[in-house]
Design an enzyme around this catalytic site. Structure first.
Site, PDB file in Angstrom:
ATOM      1  N   GLU A   1      -1.006  15.683 -12.071  1.00 37.79           N
ATOM      2  CA  GLU A   1       0.037  16.293 -13.004  1.00 37.79           C
ATOM      3  C   GLU A   1       0.371  15.335 -13.995  1.00 37.79           C
ATOM      4  OE1 GLU A   1       3.360  18.209 -11.205  1.00 37.79           O
ATOM      5  OE2 GLU A   1       2.074  19.150  -9.403  1.00 37.79           O
TER       6      GLU A   1
ATOM      7  N   ASN B   1       1.169  19.124  -1.895  1.00 41.00           N
ATOM      8  CA  ASN B   1       1.775  18.718  -3.286  1.00 41.00           C
ATOM      9  C   ASN B   1       3.092  18.344  -2.921  1.00 41.00           C
ATOM     10  OD1 ASN B   1       2.060  19.616  -6.274  1.00 41.00           O
ATOM     11  ND2 ASN B   1       3.950  20.088  -5.464  1.00 41.00           N
ATOM     12  N   GLU B   2       3.198  16.806  -3.506  1.00 42.82           N
ATOM     13  CA  GLU B   2       4.289  16.124  -3.792  1.00 42.82           C
ATOM     14  C   GLU B   2       5.131  16.208  -2.582  1.00 42.82           C
ATOM     15  OE1 GLU B   2       6.762  17.402  -7.038  1.00 42.82           O
ATOM     16  OE2 GLU B   2       4.990  16.773  -8.518  1.00 42.82           O
TER      17      GLU B   2
ATOM     18  N   ASN C   1       4.647  22.812  -6.713  1.00 44.36           N
ATOM     19  CA  ASN C   1       5.735  23.143  -5.732  1.00 44.36           C
ATOM     20  C   ASN C   1       5.605  24.472  -4.925  1.00 44.36           C
ATOM     21  OD1 ASN C   1       6.990  20.837  -6.424  1.00 44.36           O
ATOM     22  ND2 ASN C   1       8.757  21.647  -7.545  1.00 44.36           N
TER      23      ASN C   1
END
Length: 495
Positions: free
Chosen positions: A291, A172-173, A72
């Site tokens: 992850e 990321n995400e 994050n």
């Protein structure tokens, strides 16, 4: 006593493992970097401020790649803040974790650390506040030989030769509303495609990972994944997967988490195969499970605007280690599609290694399954034929015995066996296709207290124990697996 049968056939090959399956992750989060791997002034810090006690433990894990710097954190991070003279680096607010980032550690320091740790780098570029142009400039800084602004600046900052970082994550995400500058699948897919083009124009040798779903529980799964693969099919090499597990009150459901992970992978593989058919393509999209771990996300830890606060420092139990082992085995059992996997994270933050500021470093319970999977899980993964009792859990029909078989390049056979039942299990094993074998090792993690943990006061409370191997030379044998235990059985093929 329960009974099960295993038939391990030499020719039932799934895939040879990619060394990158045994990778990990470090983010600028909590104490992962600061007082984790980097602590100038620590009694065991080297000339660069790297903790040598931690380096030793990382090397013990045989970690292949380390994903860096996020997470994050990545979606609000400007990599340029972490280069150049440390006295000139800005202190910034990290909006992802509501902390203060000193920027005393950046890509140059991480490159130096990775070389000492014996790992390679899986670098990440910001697709939140960052742009495709920023991504290309980071690749230029790290990998271009010289004679340009960014490559010459790298040399000025102490690294004349290129870092040659081969593997890159594009964001990321980005499917998550919590992400800084969250994008929907269409906007991210287009942005990631353009970033991949620029990055590969700078260095055609690199491979890139685009963001898949951050969890199978996301309402956009698997539609997000389909769209992203459609946009990036010609340019991306891997799609990412993320998944965490925690005990929600039922130990048996928790132990069966491997069933959920297996279903997640199978669903995504089917989605990827659909995109291949739709594109009339020849490429099978592979996955980076970059992850995965046990993470107790329900804990509330106030820490607003602190520098390197002690957050997300789960202390893992024996039960956690058993669940963790099943997840690691599942990754191996899908070695044909999962080519990269990163244990999240490596030090302090939901990690196998914990440190005291100014003090010691210890192995958490999950350290041991990762170590042995990494050390002995390399080779050709085989599809075992398993006859085992089954039960119903919240994940559906669940085998009491879960198995991974690996034929090593050194002509060994390693079986990882997880018994999630509350009874001892007798397992008959047929290895006749290999000829005659001897059993060289039986390692077991079990105990009367599933809640037992390793602590700084008692760092070796939970460690694997040795069980006497089956004697003699044989083609078949029987072993006893203790209740609720993870086991490693090693065999040597006799010539």
């Amino acid at each position: 006593m329960k009974e099960a049968k295993l038939h391990i056939e030499k020719d039932f090959e799934i895939s040879h493992t990619d060394d990158r399956l045994f990778s990990s992750f470090l983010e600028h989060l909590g104490r992962a970097i600061y007082t984790g791997i980097y602590e100038p002034g620590h009694p065991e810090a080297d000339e660069d401020g790297f903790r040598t006690d931690v380096l030793k433990l990382v090397r013990e894990l045989h970690v292949d790649h380390v994903r860096y710097p996020g997470g994050n954190f990545l979606s609000g991070y400007d990599w340029k803040d972490g280069i150049g003279p440390k006295k000139d680096r800005p202190r910034r607010l990290d909006l992802a974790w509501k902390t203060i980032e000193s920027n005393q550690f950046g890509i140059d320091e991480f490159y130096d650390w990775s070389r000492k740790a014996g790992t390679k780098i899986m670098a990440s570029v910001n697709m939140g506040t960052g742009t495709p142009k920023d991504a290309g400039e980071m690749v230029e800084y790290c990998n271009f030989p010289g004679g340009t602004y960014w490559s010459d600046l790298r040399a000025k900052n102490g690294h004349k030769d290129p870092m040659n970082i081969h593997l890159w994550c594009i964001g990321n995400e980005m499917d998550g509303p919590w992400q800084i500058c969250h994008l929907d699948a269409d906007d991210y897919g287009k942005k990631a495609r353009e970033a991949a083009k620029i990055m590969k124009w700078v260095d055609p040798s690199i491979e890139v990972v685009v963001c898949g779903s951050s969890s199978r529980e996301m309402p956009t799964f698997p539609e997000w994944d389909r769209k992203v693969m459609e946009y990036t099919y010609e340019h991306a090499d891997y799609l990412s997967m993320h998944r965490y597990y925690e005990n929600q009150g039922n130990d048996l459901d928790f132990l069966a988490s491997f069933v959920d992970m297996d279903s997640f992978i199978r669903t995504l593989a089917a989605t990827a195969d659909y995109v291949k058919a739709e594109k009339r393509g020849k490429k099978d999209f592979k996955f980076s499970f970059d992850e995965w771990n046990i993470w107790y996300q329900s804990k509330d830890e106030p820490h607003d605007w602190m520098e390197a606060p002690s957050i997300l420092e789960d202390n893992y139990s024996l039960l956690d280690a058993l669940v963790f082992s099943g997840l690691g085995m599942t990754l191996l059992n899908h070695a044909d599609r999962i080519k990269i996997a990163c244990l999240a994270q490596l030090v302090n933050v939901i990690a196998p290694i914990s440190t005291q500021k100014g003090g010691i470093a210890i192995r958490q319970t999950i350290f041991y399954p990762f170590r042995y999977l990494s050390q002995y899980g390399r080779g050709t993964v085989l599809q075992p034929v398993v006859k085992t009792p089954k039960i119903e859990t919240k994940h559906g029909e669940t085998p009491l015995l879960y198995t991974t078989a690996v034929h090593g390049d050194d002509d060994t056979v390693t079986l990882f066996c997880l018994n999630i039942g509350d009874e001892e299990m007798k397992v008959d094993i047929d290895l006749a296709s290999f000829g005659s074998l001897t059993m060289t090792e039986h390692l077991c993690m079990d105990g009367d207290d599933l809640n037992a943990k390793n602590t700084f006061d008692n760092p070796n409370r939970v460690v694997p124990r040795e069980i006497a191997p089956v004697a003699g030379t044989f083609k078949t044998c029987s072993v006893l697996l203790p209740k609720q235990s993870w086991n490693m059985l090693r065999f040597k093929v006799e010539k």
